[in-house]
Design an enzyme around this catalytic site. Structure first.
Site, mmCIF file in Angstrom:
data_model
loop_
_atom_site.group_PDB
_atom_site.id
_atom_site.type_symbol
_atom_site.label_atom_id
_atom_site.label_comp_id
_atom_site.label_asym_id
_atom_site.label_seq_id
_atom_site.Cartn_x
_atom_site.Cartn_y
_atom_site.Cartn_z
ATOM 1 N N GLY A 55 0.832 -1.191 0.000
ATOM 2 C CA GLY A 55 0.000 0.000 0.000
ATOM 3 C C GLY A 55 0.867 1.241 0.000
ATOM 4 N N ALA A 56 0.582 2.163 -0.918
ATOM 5 C CA ALA A 56 1.442 3.333 -1.095
ATOM 6 C C ALA A 56 1.650 4.133 0.187
ATOM 7 C CB ALA A 56 0.875 4.211 -2.214
ATOM 8 N N ASP A 246 -1.878 4.260 -6.508
ATOM 9 C CA ASP A 246 -0.455 4.320 -6.194
ATOM 10 C C ASP A 246 0.152 5.631 -6.666
ATOM 11 O OD1 ASP A 246 1.209 1.651 -5.264
ATOM 12 O OD2 ASP A 246 -0.820 1.232 -5.954
ATOM 13 N N GLN A 257 -3.141 -0.865 -8.745
ATOM 14 C CA GLN A 257 -2.987 -2.312 -8.877
ATOM 15 C C GLN A 257 -3.575 -2.806 -10.197
ATOM 16 O OE1 GLN A 257 -1.651 -4.264 -6.319
ATOM 17 N NE2 GLN A 257 -1.797 -6.117 -7.551
#
Length: 358
Positions: A55-56, A246, A257
């Site tokens: 996860g960013a 992202d 994703q």
């Protein structure tokens, strides 16, 4: 809403205690809740590369703490440890070079470092900055949750079906989640009948992580194969697709994703609204469009083995991590600075001029 979200908080994936970073190992979920302790930047970089943390926003927060660990180690060694930290900056950036949140967090730490060179306790100042980055993301999650719920309510306030992709919850952030944070808030407001979670191949973040998070809070969730998303939109009354990001470019294109792009195409065909939820730190105004985003791939070999046996010779694998959703397929981008509907270059520039709403 804030108090209700805080009261409902059950999952945390990043903890900083006694100068040690603890990460919930996402690779082991949902079968085992295992925490790993890190005391070096090299360890944190490997955690990012090996997807212990995903996860960013979570990657950016972890990298900030990684730099604190590096500073602690360098200062003990003596010498010009400020200059020596450049190696650790590079090490952490290279762990996920396409993650804009990571570079944003490290640049913020670098700026803080420049300001505290003559500080009485520069290590404490760096630690405070990492903690502030973590807390800021948590507050941003709360703000985005409220803004996203308001947007859903404006179109329909009754219980409805939502569809999401990958994992954008507490595991992927420093708080309640981006897209999943909106879904959590909508559930608390009585606006969610069921959530459909794409399994999200090949790492199955949807079935392993998102379903685990939602089920732990009693939110009705159905895991579906990725290829069923269009069928679900057509037959299950889905009103919104809610996803994270992202990286978002200056014109509102969104890298996320792999599989997000096809969701947006199918959503438009079926009249389903498409919402992207991400902090402003995910927005990269230096990139004009999604064409400028470097899209990482994993080894194609990962797709070529079934039950321990390799597929036949002459077969190649294509294993991209991300795709780009064009801005004209997106109904709204929700950030802690506000909401951009039907994003374009002018609207994105206007958004980035605003102050945070929390």
């Amino acid at each position: 809403m804030r108090d209700r979200l805080l009261a409902a908080e059950k999952v945390r994936a990043i903890e900083w205690r006694d100068s040690t970073l603890y990460l919930l190992d996402q690779r082991a979920l949902p079968f085992e809740e295992s925490w790993i302790a890190y005391d070096s930047a090299a360890g944190v970089a490997e955690a990012i590369r090996s997807m212990v943390v995903c996860g960013a926003p979570a990657i950016g927060i972890s990298a900030a703490y990684g730099l604190v660990l590096a500073a602690c180690g360098r200062s003990v060694a003596g010498g010009d440890w400020f200059a020596a930290l450049e190696e650790d900056f590079t090490l952490l950036v290279d762990a996920a070079p396409a993650a804009v949140n990571l570079s944003w967090a490290l640049n913020r730490m670098r700026e803080r470092l420049e300001r505290v060179r003559e500080h009485a306790d520069p290590l404490a100042a760096l630690e405070a900055e990492a903690l502030a980055i973590h807390e800021s993301d948590r507050e941003a999650n709360l703000t985005m949750a409220q803004l996203g719920v308001d947007l859903i309510r404006r179109h329909q306030g009754n219980p409805q079906a939502l569809l999401t992709h990958s994992n954008t919850g507490a595991l992927a952030t420093g708080g309640f989640g981006t897209a999943l944070g909106v879904i959590r808030a909508a559930w608390l407001e009585g606006m969610v009948e069921r959530v459909y979670a794409d399994e999200t191949r090949p790492w199955l973040q949807g079935s392993r992580l998102t379903a685990w998070e939602l089920a732990s809070e009693g939110i009705p969730v159905t895991v579906n194969v990725d290829a069923a998303a269009a069928h679900i939109m057509k037959t299950k009354g889905v009103t919104w697709v809610v996803v994270g990001a992202d990286r978002i470019t200056a014109n509102g294109d969104v890298a996320n994703q792999i599989g997000t792009y096809q969701l947006a195409v199918n959503a438009m065909h079926h009249g389903v609204r498409f919402m992207v939820v991400a902090p402003s730190s995910s927005i990269d105004m230096s990139l004009a469009s999604g064409d400028d985003i470097p899209l990482a791939e994993r080894a194609g070999e990962e797709l070529l083995e079934i039950a321990g046996k390799r597929l036949g010779e002459g077969v190649e694998g294509f294993n991209p991590l991300f795709d780009v959703t064009p801005a004209d397929l997106i109904d709204a981008i929700v950030t802690e600075k506000g909401v951009v509907e039907r994003p374009d270059t002018a609207k994105m520039a206007q958004l980035m001029c605003r102050k945070r709403l929390h």
